[in-house]
Design a protein around this motif. Structure first.
Motif, short mmCIF file in Angstrom:
data_model
loop_
_atom_site.label_atom_id
_atom_site.label_comp_id
_atom_site.label_asym_id
_atom_site.label_seq_id
_atom_site.Cartn_x
_atom_site.Cartn_y
_atom_site.Cartn_z
N PRO A 19 41.71 33.30 41.66
CA PRO A 19 42.63 33.00 42.76
C PRO A 19 42.73 34.11 43.80
CG PRO A 19 43.86 33.61 40.80
CD PRO A 19 42.42 33.48 40.38
N ALA A 20 42.27 35.31 43.44
CA ALA A 20 42.36 36.44 44.37
C ALA A 20 41.04 37.20 44.43
CB ALA A 20 43.48 37.40 43.95
N VAL A 21 40.82 37.85 45.56
CA VAL A 21 39.62 38.65 45.79
C VAL A 21 40.05 40.07 46.14
CG1 VAL A 21 37.64 39.00 47.33
CG2 VAL A 21 38.24 36.69 46.58
N LEU A 22 39.31 41.04 45.60
CA LEU A 22 39.52 42.44 45.95
C LEU A 22 38.28 42.91 46.70
CD1 LEU A 22 40.91 45.24 45.78
CD2 LEU A 22 39.85 45.51 43.51
N THR A 23 38.44 43.21 47.98
CA THR A 23 37.33 43.76 48.76
C THR A 23 37.46 45.27 48.81
OG1 THR A 23 38.64 43.22 50.75
CG2 THR A 23 36.84 41.76 50.19
N ILE A 55 50.50 34.76 48.17
CA ILE A 55 49.92 34.54 49.49
C ILE A 55 49.98 35.78 50.37
CG2 ILE A 55 50.36 32.06 49.46
CD1 ILE A 55 52.74 32.56 51.32
N ARG A 56 50.61 36.84 49.89
CA ARG A 56 50.69 38.06 50.69
C ARG A 56 49.49 38.96 50.46
NH1 ARG A 56 56.57 40.78 50.57
NH2 ARG A 56 55.51 42.21 52.02
N ASN A 94 44.49 36.26 48.68
CA ASN A 94 44.28 34.94 48.13
C ASN A 94 43.00 34.33 48.68
OD1 ASN A 94 44.64 31.87 48.05
ND2 ASN A 94 46.43 32.53 46.88
N VAL A 95 42.24 33.65 47.83
CA VAL A 95 40.92 33.15 48.23
C VAL A 95 40.99 32.18 49.41
CG1 VAL A 95 39.78 33.47 46.01
CG2 VAL A 95 41.07 31.38 46.42
#
Length: 222
Positions: free
Chosen positions: A76-80, A104-105, A136-137
């Motif tokens: 559900p989330a991405v870390l760049t 969503i933040r 969030n993706v």
């Protein structure tokens, strides 16, 4: 899921250090998407570990860190993250737990301010720098579908894609980014090919604040 770009052979030592760390962090990572942004050269050797690394070849664009449609991401989330730092496992976990408070933040480590249409290194932390951010993706899809963002960031030397992502997320959530304390768990490596902190760089970033602030009607940035 971690998404990280690479493009320079000069940073091979960095990449070996960083990727060798992340492939052991199965308690916080599903997979690592490593995007090689240099079609004229070969990428480094990819280490193996409990966290798989998927290698993608793309043309040189900073947009590739947020254009995640080709990467088959299931989290559900991405870390760049950039290729000159690595985060300890506990720091990534703290970012995940912070992001779960409001999915969503935007969550990041390096706080910056946007005020009077300018980019500021201090002040109320409205935005977080793209060096290390979690999101969030769904915002990756919206980023890719925004033609204005894609065109304005088409130049690989344009340093505004992270500001564009900050602006996009704030426009949809009405909330500033959330900042996690690093507590010496962010390790900086060699800054080869790094853009020096110059006045004209700050001016360029301020132009991005104005550009995307107006595009998304973020009046609190002015």
């Amino acid at each position: 899921t971690i998404v990280m770009l690479g493009h320079s052979r000069k940073r091979f030592d960095n990449l070996e250090t960083i990727l060798s760390q992340y492939v052991t962090m199965e308690s916080v990572l599903d997979k690592i998407v490593f995007v090689w942004n240099n079609p004229d050269d070969n990428p480094p050797d990819i280490p193996k570990g409990s966290v798989p690394i998927e290698l993608y070849y793309r043309n040189n664009s900073l947009n590739n860190r947020y254009d995640i449609k080709p990467y088959n991401i299931s989290t559900p989330a991405v870390l760049t993250v950039d290729d000159d730092v690595w985060l300890e496992e506990t720091l990534i976990r703290d970012m995940i737990e912070t992001q779960k408070l409001n999915e969503i933040r935007l969550v990041g480590l390096g706080a910056r301010s946007a005020k009077n249409g300018t980019y500021q290194l201090s002040g109320h932390p409205r935005i977080v720098i793209g060096q290390t951010i979690m999101w969030n993706v769904k915002f990756g899809e919206w980023y890719t579908d925004d033609e204005f963002i894609q065109k304005s960031n088409d130049d690989p030397d344009y340093f505004g894609c992270d500001i564009a992502m900050n602006a996009l997320i704030q426009a949809h959530t009405g909330e500033d980014a959330m900042v996690v304390r690093k507590k010496k768990r962010l390790h900086e490596l060699s800054f080869i090919d790094e853009l020096p902190m110059q006045r004209k760089w700050i001016k360029k970033r301020s132009s991005c604040i104005e550009l995307y602030g107006m595009h998304f009607n973020l009046y609190k940035w002015f």
